[in-house]
Scaffold this motif. Sequence first.
Motif, PDB file in Angstrom:
ATOM      1  N   ASP A   1       0.800  -1.219   0.000  1.00 55.64           N
ATOM      2  CA  ASP A   1       0.000   0.000   0.000  1.00 55.64           C
ATOM      3  C   ASP A   1       0.832   1.268   0.000  1.00 55.64           C
ATOM      4  N   ALA A   2       2.086   1.178   0.432  1.00 58.46           N
ATOM      5  CA  ALA A   2       2.940   2.365   0.485  1.00 58.46           C
ATOM      6  C   ALA A   2       3.197   2.900  -0.921  1.00 58.46           C
ATOM      7  N   ASP A   3       3.519   4.185  -1.007  1.00 57.46           N
ATOM      8  CA  ASP A   3       3.843   4.765  -2.312  1.00 57.46           C
ATOM      9  C   ASP A   3       5.083   4.106  -2.901  1.00 57.46           C
ATOM     10  N   ILE A   4       6.043   3.791  -2.026  1.00 52.98           N
ATOM     11  CA  ILE A   4       7.240   3.061  -2.434  1.00 52.98           C
ATOM     12  C   ILE A   4       7.523   1.984  -1.398  1.00 52.98           C
ATOM     13  N   GLY A   5       7.636   0.734  -1.856  1.00 51.01           N
ATOM     14  CA  GLY A   5       7.983  -0.366  -0.978  1.00 51.01           C
ATOM     15  C   GLY A   5       9.452  -0.719  -1.158  1.00 51.01           C
ATOM     16  N   VAL A   6      10.177  -0.811  -0.040  1.00 50.20           N
ATOM     17  CA  VAL A   6      11.602  -1.136  -0.075  1.00 50.20           C
ATOM     18  C   VAL A   6      11.813  -2.400   0.738  1.00 50.20           C
ATOM     19  N   ALA A   7      12.290  -3.461   0.085  1.00 51.92           N
ATOM     20  CA  ALA A   7      12.488  -4.745   0.756  1.00 51.92           C
ATOM     21  C   ALA A   7      13.972  -5.065   0.878  1.00 51.92           C
ATOM     22  N   MET A   8      14.299  -5.832   1.896  1.00 55.50           N
ATOM     23  CA  MET A   8      15.669  -6.319   2.062  1.00 55.50           C
ATOM     24  C   MET A   8      15.853  -7.601   1.244  1.00 55.50           C
ATOM     25  N   GLY A   9      17.018  -7.730   0.620  1.00 51.51           N
ATOM     26  CA  GLY A   9      17.284  -8.899  -0.221  1.00 51.51           C
ATOM     27  C   GLY A   9      17.224 -10.204   0.534  1.00 51.51           C
ATOM     28  N   ALA A  10      17.565 -10.167   1.841  1.00 53.09           N
ATOM     29  CA  ALA A  10      17.550 -11.386   2.647  1.00 53.09           C
ATOM     30  C   ALA A  10      16.179 -11.649   3.254  1.00 53.09           C
ATOM     31  N   GLY A  11      15.220 -10.792   2.942  1.00 53.30           N
ATOM     32  CA  GLY A  11      13.880 -10.960   3.490  1.00 53.30           C
ATOM     33  C   GLY A  11      13.102 -12.055   2.782  1.00 53.30           C
ATOM     34  N   SER A  12      11.833 -12.120   3.080  1.00 50.77           N
ATOM     35  CA  SER A  12      11.001 -13.177   2.508  1.00 50.77           C
ATOM     36  C   SER A  12      10.747 -12.911   1.020  1.00 50.77           C
ATOM     37  N   PRO A  13      10.532 -13.967   0.224  1.00 44.27           N
ATOM     38  CA  PRO A  13      10.224 -13.777  -1.200  1.00 44.27           C
ATOM     39  C   PRO A  13       8.995 -12.904  -1.423  1.00 44.27           C
ATOM     40  N   ALA A  14       8.023 -12.970  -0.505  1.00 45.34           N
ATOM     41  CA  ALA A  14       6.800 -12.174  -0.668  1.00 45.34           C
ATOM     42  C   ALA A  14       7.099 -10.683  -0.621  1.00 45.34           C
ATOM     43  N   THR A  15       7.987 -10.267   0.291  1.00 47.05           N
ATOM     44  CA  THR A  15       8.302  -8.835   0.373  1.00 47.05           C
ATOM     45  C   THR A  15       9.077  -8.387  -0.859  1.00 47.05           C
ATOM     46  N   ARG A  16       9.979  -9.224  -1.336  1.00 45.54           N
ATOM     47  CA  ARG A  16      10.733  -8.860  -2.530  1.00 45.54           C
ATOM     48  C   ARG A  16       9.814  -8.766  -3.748  1.00 45.54           C
ATOM     49  N   ALA A  17       8.747  -9.545  -3.736  1.00 44.11           N
ATOM     50  CA  ALA A  17       7.834  -9.561  -4.886  1.00 44.11           C
ATOM     51  C   ALA A  17       7.039  -8.270  -4.995  1.00 44.11           C
ATOM     52  N   VAL A  18       6.582  -7.733  -3.870  1.00 43.47           N
ATOM     53  CA  VAL A  18       5.691  -6.572  -3.934  1.00 43.47           C
ATOM     54  C   VAL A  18       6.436  -5.247  -3.861  1.00 43.47           C
ATOM     55  N   ALA A  19       7.694  -5.278  -3.440  1.00 40.83           N
ATOM     56  CA  ALA A  19       8.457  -4.033  -3.299  1.00 40.83           C
ATOM     57  C   ALA A  19       8.919  -3.532  -4.661  1.00 40.83           C
ATOM     58  N   GLN A  20       9.036  -2.213  -4.780  1.00 37.12           N
ATOM     59  CA  GLN A  20       9.556  -1.634  -6.023  1.00 37.12           C
ATOM     60  C   GLN A  20      11.080  -1.544  -5.997  1.00 37.12           C
TER      61      GLN A  20
END
Length: 805
Positions: A552-571
């Motif tokens: 929902d955020a205007d920009i999603g920032v995920a960590m590379g070592a995080g879960s695949p789901a966060t990497r999928a939705v982050a820009q």
Amino acid sequence: MSITVQAASAAGLTTAQVEQRRRDGQTNDVPDRASRSVRDIVRANVFTRINAILGVLFILVLATGSIIDGMFGLLIIANSGIGIIQEIRAKRTLDQLAIVSQARPTVRREGGSAQIPPNEVVLDDVIELGPGDQIVVDGEVAESALLEIDESLLTGEADPIAKQVGDQVMSGSYVVSGSGAYRATKVGKDAYAAKLADEASKFTLVKSELRSGIDTILKVITYLLIPAGLLSIYNQLFSSRESWQPALTGMVAALVPMVPEGLVLMTSVAFAVGVVRLGRRQCLVQELPAIEGLARVDVVCADKTGTLTENGMRLAEVKTVDQADGIDADEVRKALAALAADDPRPNASVLAIAEALPQTPGWQQTAVAPFSSAKKWSGGSYGAHGDWLLGAPDVLLDSASEHARQAEELGSSGLRVLLLARSDRAVDAKDAPGAVTPAALVVLEQKVRADAAETLEYFAEQDVSIKVISGDNAVSVGAVAGSLRLSGGDAAVDARQLPSDRDELADVLEERTTFGRVRPEQKRAMVGALQSRGHTVAMTGDGVNDVLALKDADIGVAMGAGSPATRAVAQIVLLDNKFATLPYVVGEGRRVIGNIERVSNLFLTKTVYSVLLAFLVGLAGVGSQIFHYDPIGYPFLPRHVTIAAWFTIGIPAFILSLAPNNERARSGFVPRVMRLAIPSGVVIGIATFVSYLIAYQGANATEQETVRAGTTALITLIMIAVWVLAIVARPYVWWKVLLIAVSVLAYLLLFTVPFTRAFFKLDPSDWGLTGAAVVCGLVGIVLVEIAWWVGSAMSGQRRGLLPPA
């Protein structure tokens, strides 16, 4: 449960049971990551408004047989290619990360154990667990030997949770210590992590003011193309009485420059270069406009665990508490080093001690008591060196003692406190720990990233607010935020006390900065509440619990070592897991936005004068039918339009778009660029038309006279357009002056070298007409300069001729 379930828990499913569950659809058919397919990426980048406009015009030019005049068609390939290549590159990188990080659970079947892909797990499968294993589906613990699970990716809670037989485990968590097995109770889309991922599965594009602004401009141009095209067709075919081929070429020459095709390309190039630069810093940008989005952000919601802190603890202090029994500081450190080195399954606390005290005393261990959540202590016996305990102070000490009160006080500040003590008996004795003699309080703190404080200071200097949002306890979150000197960080709010009403929640978020015990749905609500107050919000995170907020955020920032789901939705994905990379992304975004806005003035000036010139020529043609004077054809060929843009727009704009630029991102892109583009375009259009009228010899003119008339108009146009370039390039530095000088020199060569004059049909040999063109150009330059100073004064954003000292 039934007898069948008990049997499954003991020995696993049979092949027949597995096949039956597959037929019943009880498999772990987790949906794919939430990204666009290659087909969708290609379709989105090819079927665009600007490609449609250019494609139709390109086909019309090809119909005339003049391939040279269709050079602008190459922009269709360039516009599409850059976006396609970048998005596919990002998709492949993330897909490779997903494959590398994919867990392969060990499943019991037919009395044996085997590793299988996660999607082959079925309902009621018994899955074995050991340290480091990821839990791939929801289930119920069937066996437990000191089993402890880290659920921080789901809940944000940093402390491991002990699991006994019958307890529930959720997909997305993993084993910290101990071993055991669990039975799959929810698979596929029913699993907790899959539900969160499924809610975020719809692919959405970043909100881009540049992109939406350019799209708005293109819509207006599309509407203008229709009357301008009809007017040009009428003028070329009927008024000027030309044959259909030159008439069609003239019409395309009038329409092509109306389309700011290079602006779309330049925007893509500038973003792509930014992506490459960030890629060198291990920052993966999934969508080109994401760089712009982060540059406009004014609130960053940072998850504590994995963002501000590293995974693990740090030994902060060893406080020796009792000197009476001859226990000195040196012996305390030796005992701690020995216990840490000899622990077969060290948890985060013991690992921190081992890291701080790597030199072991070499004591011979005679007995060991492993840590368990039930007794909350571990220990080791070392013969003549004594029996040592390490555990929770509230368990090993009398709660009324001074040492217990001191430990409680330290713990209330967010620190983790362990007690090192001596026992009067072997640690593996049945009545251990026996009589306990306190030796030291071992103070541990979460390992804060070394660059976190500097990063927060950068955002504070840039007027970007930081909100620390974590699922961990509020005291711990406040301790971390306070240690980073975050304003208001030490006054953490327990999210369980937050209001559910959006307006009330927004009020709290405006005033407070640090929040603990935040549930996944609350993170999402907090992002929405901030956005409701007009904030542009970036959300950082690494766990499944962050997915909905990232989405929902205007920009999603995920960590590379995080879960695949966060990497999928982050820009944006920080492959090196460094929060400190974000300032570079912001800086790169500001460079891109500032430069694109600057060069937009060039492209849109061309659009304005092209539209005006097309209407002036068209109306003059219509007037010739009414008032019976010589009809007027369009002054330029498509190739003239192309070379007019080469050194006034194309090449200079490319160089300017890559230049350093630290201007702050501001809203109002379209009105701001039109403030210069409209008056400049109007001046160029009128001056060029007047210059053309001076040189025009009527409908019966020879080809040479027609070429000279077109050349005269082109000289006027180029002179004023180069001056617009000089205005846009301000403030001047040496390389910008050189750029303008090279542009002027290039046009002098085009108009004087015999080959280029013949190839582009240029003839400036009539000095009278050329002199008239120069006069019209000089008048236009004065008017454009006046318009710039007036516009700058009205906006209060004047750019000086030289950079500030």
